[in-house]
Design a protein around this motif. Structure first.
Motif, short mmCIF file in Angstrom:
data_model
loop_
_atom_site.label_atom_id
_atom_site.label_comp_id
_atom_site.label_asym_id
_atom_site.label_seq_id
_atom_site.Cartn_x
_atom_site.Cartn_y
_atom_site.Cartn_z
N SER A 379 0.48 -1.23 -0.41
CA SER A 379 0.21 -0.53 0.19
C SER A 379 0.36 1.07 0.27
CB SER A 379 -1.01 0.01 1.22
OG SER A 379 -1.52 1.22 1.16
N ILE A 380 1.68 1.83 -1.09
CA ILE A 380 2.49 2.70 -1.22
C ILE A 380 1.79 4.10 -1.01
CG2 ILE A 380 2.37 2.79 -4.00
CD1 ILE A 380 5.28 3.59 -1.71
N ILE A 652 -6.91 -5.35 -4.98
CA ILE A 652 -6.56 -6.73 -4.10
C ILE A 652 -4.24 -7.16 -4.60
CG2 ILE A 652 -6.67 -9.28 -5.50
CD1 ILE A 652 -8.81 -7.89 -6.40
N ARG A 653 -4.59 -7.54 -3.50
CA ARG A 653 -2.90 -7.49 -3.06
C ARG A 653 -2.74 -8.84 -2.85
NH1 ARG A 653 -4.81 -2.84 -0.18
NH2 ARG A 653 -3.81 -0.89 -0.91
N ILE A 654 -1.44 -9.46 -3.38
CA ILE A 654 -0.47 -10.78 -3.33
C ILE A 654 0.28 -10.89 -2.71
CG2 ILE A 654 -1.08 -12.70 -5.24
CD1 ILE A 654 -3.78 -11.89 -4.84
N MET A 678 -7.43 -2.65 -9.84
CA MET A 678 -5.87 -3.20 -9.26
C MET A 678 -5.30 -4.01 -8.70
SD MET A 678 -2.95 -0.71 -9.21
CE MET A 678 -3.22 1.11 -9.46
N ILE A 679 -4.40 -4.79 -9.31
CA ILE A 679 -3.83 -6.03 -8.43
C ILE A 679 -2.13 -5.27 -8.45
CG2 ILE A 679 -3.16 -8.03 -9.39
CD1 ILE A 679 -5.70 -7.66 -11.27
N ILE A 680 -2.07 -5.54 -7.56
CA ILE A 680 -1.13 -5.64 -6.62
C ILE A 680 0.35 -6.66 -6.71
CG2 ILE A 680 0.79 -4.21 -4.64
CD1 ILE A 680 -2.05 -2.83 -5.25
N VAL A 681 0.50 -7.26 -7.04
CA VAL A 681 1.38 -8.66 -6.78
C VAL A 681 2.98 -8.03 -6.00
CG1 VAL A 681 2.85 -10.94 -7.81
CG2 VAL A 681 0.22 -10.07 -8.57
#
Length: 701
Positions: A379-380, A652-654, A678-681
């Motif tokens: 979560s920048i 969605i944070r993976i 928004m998908i953050i991996v």
């Protein structure tokens, strides 16, 4: 007949000596009202005017000075027709203890010039202490000369004050000379410990570890009795140099002695064992304590954190709460950094709420931990919000934000923060330029990167290290300048590690320069024969060039060396629950629905241009079988479940344990576009922010 009036019996008034004794008690207990009433008694008896006896006036000066009423003390002093050394000493001590470190020097100069009284050891100790507290080493040296002339340099208190002066002012050699001038027969085995403690503290701060051993040798040879402060310093030394053997010897000496284990000694022991990697020994020290406060709890939590036991750190925070020990700002900082270690965003949010509840939200150490936690948890934006709301920032705040943006692939934002930092006059550090050069690499700013490396760092006298040079390799590689990157590594006089060579190897894989890539991979395997990632990349390169014999060779090499590829795993957090997914696994309770969701997503993105990248499957089998293997990689399963359970528009944070494969990267880009999410991996290399069909890594990771 007139009545004769009977006179009252004569009251017995206290003696002057008793009043002065009561005045001293009032000074020691800082009881201002009672002391004032005694002053009134003395005035009534005409014993507190300028004609009074000097003894009573000195007692009043001492009383008002100790109670912090220096204006009244000075008024009495200035009105005295005659003064003795006690008058000067009482007023000087009052100024010293009130934090005014200049006035005692001014008074001392007046005392010497007026020749009203001869300075004694107590006056000179006060003046030397004033020099120590104000950092006036040159005036202190002049006093040292004066002490030698008047023969008071060997006095116990004066000598201790001189050692403390030189120690605090980083003149360790001079401090040692003062100690060495004292013959062994005159050593005060109990009293001299203060001098040695001052010296040890100064050496620890200046990190002159070699000198510490010499000072300890002097203490042992002269039979100086160690106190708790000595033990804290020596145990701190063992922690800094990681000398477990010496730490065990000091601990044994402490157990043989009669000193009690206060919180400072116990915390130092816990810290020492933690820094030496002996977590179980640190826990034994903690468990044997009869009383625990927040200091020892935080020390133990720090030990677990430094050794990578993040969940245990958070469990300790819960245990501390059960024992009703209130946390401080350091406790919160340690707990929040533990959340960063396992990317526990939900738990970190709860701790953030507690920080605000306890009123620690404006402490820099807590804010810095929050920036780190939000950044490493994906979560920048929250990191940026914490940073923007900070009233005061230190260099760690700036570095955390710059490196956080760079790690997320947001190079432009990282360089904007860097320019803001320069514009307000904050001086960059070694760590700052790791983030800056990494940002340049993400943006492909070759010229700017070399300007920062060769010009600005040199101007600021920051010696580039391996991390900076590795960033330059990444910069050249991302710009497609693979031969230049290879030549840079060959010509730069630095001991390259496997990480640096693997950076170039990744670029060869992305740019499909398999000849250079194979040569580098073989070199990296020689450096680190057990690095699974290098074998995997080399296999990928052989597979993409359809060299199945090469794939078989690598697999045989891995079998012979007993090297096993770690199975792909991804996880995400939903309402404080962690959901874990294994590639092609059915370990989740809702596996049937998840697999159906994956098939639905793949069907959705095929019209957008998705073609399974079967080349990444390291088996010589039919393409249909390869496509089946690709469909259920762990990150696809995790993203499918996230889309099922996390309502829009929440991101969605993976988190993934391995590097994302090319196929998953292409698929997730299109899934972000098709679902408008928004998908953050976070994979083993970096963060990927997928949105509207694009990734912040620009397909280079």
């Amino acid at each position: 007949m007139l009545a004769v009036k009977k006179l009252p019996p004569k009251q017995h008034l206290p003696f002057l000596e008793d009043l002065v004794k009561l005045l001293k008690l009032s000074a020691d207990s800082k009881c201002l009202p009672f002391g004032k009433s005694i002053h009134a008694q003395l005035l009534i008896r005409n014993q507190a005017s300028h004609h009074s006896h000097i003894f009573q006036i000195n007692s009043l000066i001492n009383f008002y000075a100790k109670c912090g009423h220096l204006v009244l003390a000075r008024k009495l002093f200035d009105e005295m027709p005659f003064r003795n050394v006690v008058s000067w000493s009482a007023l000087m001590a009052g100024y010293l203890h009130s934090g005014d470190h200049v006035e005692p020097l001014v008074l001392f100069k007046s005392m010497v010039s007026m020749q009203e009284a001869c300075p004694d050891a107590f006056v000179l100790t006060t003046v030397v202490s004033s020099c120590s507290n104000s950092g006036r080493v040159h005036e202190g040296m002049q006093l040292h000369g004066y002490l030698v002339k008047c023969g008071l340099v060997s006095h116990k208190y004066v000598r201790s004050a001189l050692v403390h002066l030189y120690s605090r002012c980083s003149h360790v050699g001079s401090a040692l000379k003062v100690l060495d001038t004292m013959p062994d027969r005159d050593v005060d085995h109990d009293g001299d410990v203060f001098s040695y403690n001052s010296l040890l503290s100064a050496l620890m701060e200046s990190r002159e570890m070699g000198e510490v051993a010499g000072v300890l040798g002097r203490m042992v040879n002269r039979c100086v009795v160690w106190d708790n402060v000595t033990y804290v310093s020596v145990i701190g030394l063992c922690a800094q140099i990681g000398d477990l053997k010496l730490g065990l010897q000091v601990h044994a000496r402490l157990l043989r002695g009669s000193l009690t284990f206060d919180v400072y000694v116990s915390s130092a022991l816990i810290d020492m064992y933690g820094k030496c990697g002996e977590v179980s020994d640190a826990r034994k020290v903690f468990d044997n304590l009869l009383e625990r406060n927040v200091v020892v709890w935080t020390a133990l939590m720090t030990t677990y954190l430094q050794n990578g036991y993040f969940e245990e750190t958070l469990n300790l925070f819960t245990s501390m709460d059960r024992e009703e020990t209130l946390p401080n700002e350091c406790t919160f900082a340690v707990s929040i950094n533990a959340c960063a270690g396992i990317a526990a965003l939900g738990h970190g949010d709860l701790l953030h709420a507690q920080v605000e509840k306890f009123g620690f939200e404006n402490h820099i150490i807590v804010r810095n931990a929050l920036i780190n936690m939000y950044s490493k948890s994906g979560s920048i934006e929250s990191s940026s919000n914490v940073f923007s709301d900070m009233i005061h920032r230190d260099i760690i705040s700036w570095n955390s934000m710059i490196c956080g943006y760079a790690h997320h692939g947001l190079g432009k934002q990282a360089l904007i923060v860097f320019q803001d930092m320069l514009s307000i006059g904050v001086c960059p550090t070694y760590v700052t330029f790791i983030g800056v050069l990494s940002a340049c690499a993400h943006l492909g700013l070759v010229q700017e990167g070399f300007y920062y490396l060769n010009h600005l760092m040199k101007k600021l006298q920051i010696e580039p290290g391996l991390e900076h040079y590795t960033c330059v390799v990444s910069l050249l590689s991302r710009a497609g300048l693979l031969d230049e990157a290879d030549n840079f590594m060959k010509t730069t006089q630095v001991k390259w590690d496997a990480v640096a060579w693997r950076t170039l190897l990744n670029a060869c894989h992305v740019r499909q320069n398999y000849d250079l890539g194979k040569r580098i991979a073989e070199y990296v395997i020689q450096m680190d024969p057990h690095d699974v990632g290098t074998y995997t990349l080399l296999s990928n390169m052989y597979a993409k060039s359809r060299r199945w014999d090469g794939v078989a060779k690598i697999r045989k090499m891995m079998r012979d060396r007993n090297i096993k590829k770690e199975p792909g795993a991804s996880w995400l957090e939903i309402r404080n629950n962690i959901h874990i997914f294994l590639s092609e696994g059915d370990n989740h309770l809702e596996s049937v629905q998840i697999y159906e969701k994956v098939r639905e997503l793949l069907a959705m993105i095929k019209p957008l241009g998705y073609v399974p990248d079967v080349a990444v499957v390291l088996h010589d089998v039919e393409d249909e079988q390869k496509e089946g293997c690709l469909s259920y990689h762990s990150e696809k399963l995790a993203i499918a479940y996230g889309l099922m359970k996390i309502p829009s528009p929440a991101p969605i944070r993976i988190i993934k344990n391995l590097r994302m494969c090319d196929d998953c990267h292409s698929a997730v880009k299109l899934i972000s576009k098709a679902t408008n999410r928004m998908i953050i991996v976070r994979d083993a290399n970096r963060f990927h922010h997928f949105q509207d069909g694009f990734c912040t890594c620009t397909d280079h990771w």
